[in-house]
Scaffold this motif. Structure first.
Motif, PDB file in Angstrom:
ATOM      1  N   LEU A  81      -9.055   9.234  13.615  1.00 51.81           N
ATOM      2  CA  LEU A  81      -8.634   8.277  14.139  1.00 51.81           C
ATOM      3  C   LEU A  81      -8.444   8.236  15.826  1.00 51.81           C
ATOM      4  O   LEU A  81      -7.959   9.344  16.072  1.00 51.81           O
ATOM      5  CB  LEU A  81      -7.199   7.929  13.486  1.00 51.81           C
ATOM      6  CG  LEU A  81      -6.798   7.133  12.313  1.00 51.81           C
ATOM      7  CD1 LEU A  81      -5.482   7.373  12.049  1.00 51.81           C
ATOM      8  CD2 LEU A  81      -7.054   5.782  12.498  1.00 51.81           C
ATOM      9  N   PHE A  94      -7.689   6.627  19.434  1.00 46.23           N
ATOM     10  CA  PHE A  94      -7.087   5.710  20.178  1.00 46.23           C
ATOM     11  C   PHE A  94      -7.857   5.664  21.565  1.00 46.23           C
ATOM     12  O   PHE A  94      -7.549   6.751  22.304  1.00 46.23           O
ATOM     13  CB  PHE A  94      -5.596   5.728  20.546  1.00 46.23           C
ATOM     14  CG  PHE A  94      -4.693   5.480  19.137  1.00 46.23           C
ATOM     15  CD1 PHE A  94      -4.105   4.246  18.907  1.00 46.23           C
ATOM     16  CD2 PHE A  94      -4.649   6.577  18.086  1.00 46.23           C
ATOM     17  CE1 PHE A  94      -3.474   4.165  17.771  1.00 46.23           C
ATOM     18  CE2 PHE A  94      -4.090   6.471  16.957  1.00 46.23           C
ATOM     19  CZ  PHE A  94      -3.431   5.255  16.837  1.00 46.23           C
ATOM     20  N   ILE A 104      -2.416   0.841  13.410  1.00 43.18           N
ATOM     21  CA  ILE A 104      -3.365   1.379  12.503  1.00 43.18           C
ATOM     22  C   ILE A 104      -3.413   0.752  11.132  1.00 43.18           C
ATOM     23  O   ILE A 104      -4.692   0.332  10.604  1.00 43.18           O
ATOM     24  CB  ILE A 104      -2.812   2.665  12.002  1.00 43.18           C
ATOM     25  CG1 ILE A 104      -2.804   3.837  13.373  1.00 43.18           C
ATOM     26  CG2 ILE A 104      -3.750   3.482  11.074  1.00 43.18           C
ATOM     27  CD1 ILE A 104      -1.892   5.044  13.046  1.00 43.18           C
ATOM     28  N   VAL A 111      -8.719   0.758  18.524  1.00 42.13           N
ATOM     29  CA  VAL A 111      -8.325   1.847  17.710  1.00 42.13           C
ATOM     30  C   VAL A 111      -9.556   2.056  16.748  1.00 42.13           C
ATOM     31  O   VAL A 111      -9.840   0.870  16.039  1.00 42.13           O
ATOM     32  CB  VAL A 111      -7.176   1.639  16.725  1.00 42.13           C
ATOM     33  CG1 VAL A 111      -6.605   2.720  16.070  1.00 42.13           C
ATOM     34  CG2 VAL A 111      -5.979   1.309  17.776  1.00 42.13           C
ATOM     35  N   TRP A 118     -11.665   4.072  13.527  1.00 39.70           N
ATOM     36  CA  TRP A 118     -11.662   5.078  12.467  1.00 39.70           C
ATOM     37  C   TRP A 118     -13.055   5.454  11.930  1.00 39.70           C
ATOM     38  O   TRP A 118     -13.790   4.501  11.515  1.00 39.70           O
ATOM     39  CB  TRP A 118     -11.009   4.491  11.166  1.00 39.70           C
ATOM     40  CG  TRP A 118     -10.713   5.274  10.002  1.00 39.70           C
ATOM     41  CD1 TRP A 118     -10.594   6.814   9.841  1.00 39.70           C
ATOM     42  CD2 TRP A 118     -10.400   4.880   8.898  1.00 39.70           C
ATOM     43  NE1 TRP A 118     -10.420   7.358   8.950  1.00 39.70           N
ATOM     44  CE2 TRP A 118     -10.096   6.275   7.974  1.00 39.70           C
ATOM     45  CE3 TRP A 118     -10.193   3.906   8.120  1.00 39.70           C
ATOM     46  CZ2 TRP A 118      -9.984   6.391   6.663  1.00 39.70           C
ATOM     47  CZ3 TRP A 118      -9.938   3.952   6.668  1.00 39.70           C
ATOM     48  CH2 TRP A 118      -9.809   5.177   5.927  1.00 39.70           C
ATOM     49  N   LEU A 132     -11.032  -1.107  14.180  1.00 37.45           N
ATOM     50  CA  LEU A 132     -10.206  -1.424  13.128  1.00 37.45           C
ATOM     51  C   LEU A 132     -10.303  -2.897  13.056  1.00 37.45           C
ATOM     52  O   LEU A 132     -10.010  -3.312  11.775  1.00 37.45           O
ATOM     53  CB  LEU A 132      -8.912  -0.998  13.154  1.00 37.45           C
ATOM     54  CG  LEU A 132      -8.490   0.531  12.939  1.00 37.45           C
ATOM     55  CD1 LEU A 132      -7.195   0.873  13.101  1.00 37.45           C
ATOM     56  CD2 LEU A 132      -9.201   0.993  11.721  1.00 37.45           C
ATOM     57  N   VAL A 167      -3.657   3.323   3.299  1.00 35.57           N
ATOM     58  CA  VAL A 167      -2.681   3.526   4.339  1.00 35.57           C
ATOM     59  C   VAL A 167      -1.462   3.710   3.580  1.00 35.57           C
ATOM     60  O   VAL A 167      -1.131   2.702   2.623  1.00 35.57           O
ATOM     61  CB  VAL A 167      -2.497   2.761   5.339  1.00 35.57           C
ATOM     62  CG1 VAL A 167      -1.032   3.121   6.246  1.00 35.57           C
ATOM     63  CG2 VAL A 167      -3.831   2.807   6.342  1.00 35.57           C
ATOM     64  N   ILE A 214      -4.405   8.010   4.718  1.00 33.45           N
ATOM     65  CA  ILE A 214      -3.578   7.893   5.617  1.00 33.45           C
ATOM     66  C   ILE A 214      -2.091   7.770   5.476  1.00 33.45           C
ATOM     67  O   ILE A 214      -1.901   7.001   4.875  1.00 33.45           O
ATOM     68  CB  ILE A 214      -4.243   6.884   6.512  1.00 33.45           C
ATOM     69  CG1 ILE A 214      -5.526   7.140   7.094  1.00 33.45           C
ATOM     70  CG2 ILE A 214      -3.375   6.753   8.160  1.00 33.45           C
ATOM     71  CD1 ILE A 214      -6.037   5.922   7.834  1.00 33.45           C
ATOM     72  N   LEU A 224       1.380   7.037   7.110  1.00 31.63           N
ATOM     73  CA  LEU A 224       2.094   6.695   8.504  1.00 31.63           C
ATOM     74  C   LEU A 224       3.909   6.910   8.050  1.00 31.63           C
ATOM     75  O   LEU A 224       4.305   6.258   7.237  1.00 31.63           O
ATOM     76  CB  LEU A 224       1.933   5.442   8.938  1.00 31.63           C
ATOM     77  CG  LEU A 224       0.455   4.949   9.089  1.00 31.63           C
ATOM     78  CD1 LEU A 224       0.326   3.492   9.343  1.00 31.63           C
ATOM     79  CD2 LEU A 224      -0.299   5.820  10.304  1.00 31.63           C
TER      80      LEU A 224
END
Length: 576
Positions: free
Chosen positions: A342, A344, A388, A399, A401, A406, A418, A499, A501
């Motif tokens: 990932l 940013f 995300i 962002v 992946w 994304l 996720v 993933i 979060l």
């Protein structure tokens, strides 16, 4: 016409029903033409015969009476069948509209949600959607039925007696002028009234959601005063709307009264002059009633449509947003990377233009790595986390992946990869098992129990009255904060997404609950790419690297040891 095309689009699937309803409407109108004649023939036979002859007319009159009953019954049955079919079709369209609006609500972005009043959205989804039923049922079919009746009755009356018909039709231009004057006024006032009602609904929703806060700070009188002000505004707006409707309908009634009086006066003169029989005058007056009835319906339709149109436009505003989002979704890719980083890359974001929340944020989360986001309140941590799963999309930067932006990926497919655990435990008012299995439909009971064991939730679940079948209810009041959080973790275990979060997963827990949750988190984070928002030192010890955000910018990044050596924000908060 644009509005009507959009409305009728929800009824396209019922075109056979609509055709059948139109056929019944034609038959009903035809039956209405014959309704007055049996009575007219009876009256004329009696008026032409003396006493003895009238007695001899008994069998014929009985026949005409039977015919009268048959014609009236046929008209009533056809009309009832047509009404039932129209109402059922209208309700089917209403259901489609509500499904579309609810689907829009389920896909609503957090940015859009934060710019809306929940009460207003609820009002549009539940009450404004009724406008589609009203416009189809009363607007479209009442209008078509009234128009068809007007044409039929005018044609028959014209062939019957032209002078009387001209007098009857003289009222139509006056009525149209009245409708033309009041229509826009009523529509405008209806829109304002519905907006005022939505404001009342929003206050009620806010009061219910914040009741502990209101009572805890003894703000009942303040909130009651706010509600009183909003309710007064709604009352004023509704009164202005209905006042216009009352004046409008009174004006229509006066027009009808003058037209009827003129017909009666002229018709009586025709009978006295021998140009018209009493029976035929009754027929004409019956036709006049059937002429004025659709005109009266159209006058009511004017106010009804004005009110409903305002509601339909409020709903279509939402669906226009959904249509634009659907166009974006068609361009999204459904194939997703597997184990990938990932990244940013110079990410910018603002809820309001000119007030950035994130500014040029850049860092990388490697596959299987765990990263914590820390920083003061308002630094943008939760906002960054929400990028995300695409609850929000960045305004600038990207962002990615596995090198893919994304924004190019399907939201649905991305979110399948996720698992999300929030600070506030979100539980549905269903059973424990259904709550754990929510992220993986069709999961077996053994899988659900295995996830609960992994989250250290199995033991307390077994102690509940019905175990895994215990219904938690609204707010899950019977469960502690720690128990709720362990159920959320069990849900994430069961989903088994690559993933993970976490948004402050232990901030509201006591020491004992925190220890249990942390033990679960260690197992849950193994082999998963994890990004968490955290403040507690015990939680920060579980991650590989830490990213410090301040005023929407990355100010520090590294391991716990590296950040301690830098002597920055992390060093200060851990020392405290």
């Amino acid at each position: 016409m644009r509005l009507w095309r959009q409305i009728l689009g929800f009824y396209r699937a019922d075109w056979l029903r609509v055709g059948a309803a139109l056929g019944l409407l034609l038959l009903t109108t035809a039956a209405a033409i014959f309704k007055p004649w049996p009575l007219a023939w009876i009256v004329d036979r009696l008026s032409r015969a003396d006493g003895a002859a009238a007695t001899d007319q008994g069998p014929a009159i009985l026949g005409w009476a039977v015919l009268l009953a048959v014609v009236h019954s046929t008209h009533a049955l056809l009309g009832s069948a047509q009404q039932a079919l129209v109402i059922h079709t209208a309700l089917r369209g209403l259901a489609r509209v509500r499904r579309a609006v609810f689907g829009w609500l389920l896909r609503l972005s957090l940015r859009r949600l934060q710019g809306a009043q929940a009460g207003d959205l609820i009002y549009r989804a539940t009450w404004d959607t009724h406008a589609f039923q009203t416009l189809f049922q009363q607007g479209l079919f009442t209008f078509m039925g009234a128009t068809l009746t007007l044409v039929a009755m005018t044609t028959v009356m014209w062939r019957f007696n032209r002078p009387l018909t001209l007098v009857a039709l003289a009222t139509v231009p006056v009525l149209l002028l009245v409708m033309r004057f009041f229509g826009p006024l009523m529509s405008q006032r209806a829109g304002k009234a519905q907006a005022a009602d939505a404001g009342v609904a929003s206050l009620v929703q806010q009061a219910v959601a914040n009741l502990p806060l209101i009572q805890g700070f003894v703000r009942e009188r303040t909130e009651a005063a706010r509600f009183e002000e909003s309710a007064a505004a709604s009352l004023s707006a509704r009164w202005r709307q209905h006042r216009a409707e009352v004046v409008y309908l009174a004006s229509v009634a006066v027009v009808f009264a003058l037209g009827t009086a003129a017909i009666v006066a002229l018709g009586a003169r025709e009978v006295a002059a021998g140009n018209l029989t009493v029976g035929r005058l009754l027929v004409f007056l019956a036709y006049l009633a059937q002429l004025y009835e659709p005109l009266n319906q159209l006058s009511h339709v004017g106010s009804t449509v004005s009110n409903a149109r305002a509601g339909a436009e409020r709903v279509l505003e939402l669906l226009a947003e959904e249509k634009a989002q659907a166009g974006d979704r068609k361009r999204e890719r459904t194939e997703l990377p597997t184990a990938a980083e990932l990244r940013f890359d110079r990410v910018d974001f603002a809820y309001t233009a000119g007030q950035p929340v994130l500014h040029e944020v850049s860092f990388i989360v490697n596959p299987g790595e765990s990263v914590a986001l820390i920083g003061p309140s308002g630094a943008g941590k939760t906002t960054l986390l929400q990028l995300i799963p695409r609850f929000l999309d960045p305004d600038g930067g990207a962002v990615t992946w596995g090198g893919t932006d994304l924004r190019e990926l399907s939201r649905e497919r991305l979110r399948e990869k996720v698992a999300l655990v929030l600070q506030e435990s979100l539980l549905l008012p269903t059973s424990i098992a259904e709550n754990i299995g929510y992220g993986r439909p069709g999961a077996s009971r053994s899988d659900i129990e295995a996830a609960a064991r992994a989250a250290n939730a199995h033991d307390f679940i077994r102690r509940l009255p019905q175990g895994y079948d215990t219904v938690v209810g609204d707010g899950a009041a019977r469960l502690s904060v720690g128990e709720k959080q362990r159920l959320n973790l069990a849900r994430a275990f069961l989903k088994d997404a690559p993933i993970l979060l976490l948004d402050e997963p232990t901030s509201a827990l006591d020491a004992e609950s925190e220890a249990l949750v942390l033990a679960s988190l260690r197992r849950l984070m193994q082999g998963r790419t994890t990004v968490m928002v955290a403040h507690r030192l015990a939680t920060l010890r579980e991650v590989n690297r830490i990213v410090v955000l301040n005023a929407g910018r990355v100010t520090e990044i590294g391991t716990a040891a590296e950040l301690l050596a830098q002597g920055g924000y992390y060093s200060r908060v851990t020392a405290a």
